[in-house]
Design an enzyme around this catalytic site. Sequence first.
Site, PDB file in Angstrom:
ATOM      1  CB  VAL A  25      33.253  55.274  16.938  1.00  0.00           C
ATOM      2  CG1 VAL A  25      34.414  55.968  16.240  1.00  0.00           C
ATOM      3  CG2 VAL A  25      33.736  54.581  18.217  1.00  0.00           C
ATOM      4  CG  LEU A 419      40.711  36.896  25.278  1.00  0.00           C
ATOM      5  CD1 LEU A 419      42.131  36.676  24.770  1.00  0.00           C
ATOM      6  CD2 LEU A 419      40.675  36.842  26.798  1.00  0.00           C
ATOM      7  CB  ILE A 477      45.810  29.556  26.148  1.00  0.00           C
ATOM      8  CG1 ILE A 477      44.655  30.476  25.761  1.00  0.00           C
ATOM      9  CG2 ILE A 477      46.448  28.957  24.905  1.00  0.00           C
ATOM     10  CD1 ILE A 477      43.436  29.760  25.237  1.00  0.00           C
TER      11      ILE A 477
HETATM   12  C1  LIG Z   1      39.275  37.233  20.721  1.00  0.00           C
HETATM   13  C2  LIG Z   1      39.804  36.006  21.406  1.00  0.00           C
HETATM   14  N1  LIG Z   1      40.985  35.467  21.016  1.00  0.00           N
HETATM   15  C3  LIG Z   1      41.478  34.370  21.651  1.00  0.00           C
HETATM   16  C4  LIG Z   1      40.774  33.763  22.658  1.00  0.00           C
HETATM   17  C5  LIG Z   1      41.324  32.491  23.292  1.00  0.00           C
HETATM   18  N2  LIG Z   1      41.641  32.692  24.712  1.00  0.00           N
HETATM   19  C6  LIG Z   1      40.780  32.308  25.694  1.00  0.00           C
HETATM   20  S1  LIG Z   1      41.356  32.585  27.213  1.00  0.00           S
HETATM   21  C7  LIG Z   1      42.823  33.181  26.616  1.00  0.00           C
HETATM   22  C8  LIG Z   1      43.907  33.617  27.569  1.00  0.00           C
HETATM   23  C9  LIG Z   1      43.356  34.498  28.600  1.00  0.00           C
HETATM   24  O1  LIG Z   1      44.365  35.058  29.361  1.00  0.00           O
HETATM   25  P1  LIG Z   1      43.975  36.031  30.517  1.00  0.00           P
HETATM   26  O2  LIG Z   1      42.919  36.998  30.084  1.00  0.00           O
HETATM   27  O3  LIG Z   1      45.232  36.647  31.042  1.00  0.00           O
HETATM   28  O4  LIG Z   1      43.257  35.113  31.598  1.00  0.00           O
HETATM   29  P2  LIG Z   1      43.725  33.844  32.459  1.00  0.00           P
HETATM   30  O5  LIG Z   1      43.282  32.622  31.701  1.00  0.00           O
HETATM   31  O6  LIG Z   1      45.227  33.894  32.639  1.00  0.00           O
HETATM   32  O7  LIG Z   1      42.988  34.025  33.746  1.00  0.00           O
HETATM   33  C10 LIG Z   1      42.844  33.178  25.213  1.00  0.00           C
HETATM   34  C11 LIG Z   1      43.970  33.655  24.381  1.00  0.00           C
HETATM   35  C12 LIG Z   1      39.516  34.345  22.994  1.00  0.00           C
HETATM   36  N3  LIG Z   1      38.727  33.831  23.933  1.00  0.00           N
HETATM   37  N4  LIG Z   1      39.078  35.467  22.388  1.00  0.00           N
END
Ligand SMILES: Cc1ncc(C[n+]2csc(CCOP(=O)(O)OP(=O)(O)O)c2C)c(N)n1
Length: 589
Positions: A25, A419, A477
Amino acid sequence: MARMTAADAAVAILRAEGVTHAFGVPGAAINPFYAAMRRDGAIDHVLARHVEGASHMADGYTRTRAGNIGVCVGTSGPAGTDMITGLYAAAADSVPILAITGQAPVARLHKEDFQAVDIATIAASVTKMAVTVLEAAQVPGVFQKAFHLMRSGRPGPVLIDLPFDVQMTEIEFDPDTYAPLEPHRPAATRAQVEKALDMLQESAAPLIVAGGGIINADASDLLVELAELLDVPVIPTLMGWGAIPDDHRLMAGMVGLQTSHQYGNATFLASDFVLGIGNRWANRHTGGLDLYRRGRKFVHVDIEPTQIGRVFPPDYGIVSDAGAALELFVEVARERKDRLRDYGGWVEQCAKRKLSMLRRTHFDNVPVKPQRVYEEMNRTFGRDTRYVSTIGLSQIAGGQFLHVFGPRHWINAGQAGPLGWTLPAALGVAAADPDTPVVALSGDYDFQFLLEEMAVGAQFHLPYIHVVVNNSYLGLIRQSQRGFEMDYCVQLAFDNVNSPELSGYGVDHVKVAEGLGCKAVRVERPEDIASAFEEAKKLMAEFRVPVLVEIILERVTNIAMGTELDNVVEFEELATLDEHAPTAIALLD
Ligand SMILES: Cc1ncc(C[n+]2csc(CCOP(=O)(O)OP(=O)(O)O)c2C)c(N)n1
C-alpha cells in the site's frame, strides 16, 4: 560501478534475490521506493486494501514454494504498525517475509514528525532483524544481510525501515555483480545420527514426529525414504502436514488436542520412542507434558540450538537443518539395512487403529453438519490442491477431516492464528503458484476480518475458491468458553434488512463478494455441496477471479477437542460402516 538512489539499489537486490512480487500500500514516505520499483519493472506489485492484508499475502507467497521470500511494502507510521500481526504470524511459524516501510527523514525522526513512529523497536520482538537505516550507503548491505538472515538457521521475517531522504540519496552500487550470501544451515554429524538411530533401534514401538522444519528444508522425500527404510510410522505436526501423504501406509495420523485424529493420539500413547525432526513440541500437539512424555524416550532434531530443551529436556538433542539430518539418517539407515529391527507388528497395529477409529463424516442433516463439507471437499478437490486456513472450528475440523497429499499443500497460520489471515494468504499463494488449485477454508468471522482483500483477487486475477462455513456463531470461542460466561453482546448473527432470507445468520457474504468483483455461490443442502464446488471451479476458470462458496451450517456444532491426549471429547459416534467415512476409507484401500 553505477550511481543510483539507495531505493534503486534496494529494488535491484530484491530482484537478484529472486523476488517476483511485492504486496503493498503506497504512501508519501515510501514513494521513492515505489518509483524505483516502477523504473526497474521486474517486480509485480499487488495493491492490497489493508496493510495487514499485504503482510499476510507476503506470508502466503513465501509458504508456497521453497526459496520464496514474500515482500510487503508500506509507508511510515500506521502502515508499519498494521504489518505487526503479519510479522508475528510469520515469525511464529518460521516463515521468512521482508517488510519494507517508509520513514520520516533522518533529521526529523526525533521531532514527532507526521506518521513517524519507531517501527524498528515495535517490530523487534517479532522479527529476526528490524532496522531503520540511517546511512544510505548501508542500504545494499542491510538488504543483503536481511536475505542472509531470513534464510539462515530458523527462518523468520525482517523489517527494513527506510527514511525518505535515505531512499533518495545517490550511492555507488553495482547490481550486475551483486551476489546473495550463502545461508548458514547447521548440519548433524555422523556420530550424532548414529547415536540417535541406535536409540531408536532399542525401542519396540517408535514414531517419527515430522515438523514444519522438514517442509522448510524441502526434505519431505527424504522423510518418506527414511520412514520406509526403517519401517517406522510418521506423525506429522500441523506445520508438517503433507510431508508424508495422507494415503501413505506409514502415515499414522496427527496428534494433539484439536487438529488431530483419534487414531493418531492412540498410536502416540502406545509408542515408546519419538524421533522429532524440525518440530517444536507445540502445546496443542503435546497437551499436558506428563502424559506426552510418560513411558517414552525422545530425540529432538532442530535447526535452532536454543529450541533443544525449550519445552522439555529430550533424551538426546541434535542441532541440524532437517534436510541435512535426514540425508545422513537415510545414509546410515541404508548402511544398516540388513540389521535393522523388524517393526512389522507395530506398523500393523498402527494401521488397525487407523481403520477402527475413523470419525464419521457422512451426515445428511439440513442445515449442513460441517463434517459433510470436508467429505465433499475431499471428493471434489484434487490431490494437488493447496488448502489455506487459519483458525476456528473450521480450521480444526479441516485438520481432522481433510486429506493432504504433499508438502506446502496445507498452508496454515498455525501458531499465531490471526483471524483474517486466510483470505490474503490465499491470494499470496495464488500469486506464487498460479498453476495449482488453491482452496481457502474460513469460518464466517475469519472471512469478515479482511474481506476487502477479495477485490485484490478480482483486480489482479488471483483466482482461488474460498469455502466459508457459516454458522454465525464464533464456533471455537463458544466451544472453548470453559465456563466463562463471555456472551456479553457477542453475536455475529443479526437480521439483515437487505437479505431477510438469511434470518438468524446476518452478513450476506454472497452480495459482499459479488460487490467486490468476485463470483459467489451459496449452498444450504448437503446434496448440493459437490455441485457447488464444481460450479465454483468453472466460474474460476472462466472469470479468473476468486469464487466464494458459502455453506450455511447448523448454528451450533461441537468438534472433537480436549485437554489431554487421552481426553479428547468426541461429540459424534465413530464411523462403524464404510459409508460413514467414505473419503477416509478410500485412503486405506
Ligand atoms: C485477531 C484475532 N482475534 C480473536 C481471535 C480469537 N478467535 C479465535 S477463533 C474465533 C471465532 C472464529 O469464528 P469463525 O471464523 O466464524 O469460525 P468458527 O470457529 O465458527 O468455525 C475467535 C474470535 C483470533 N484468533 N484472532
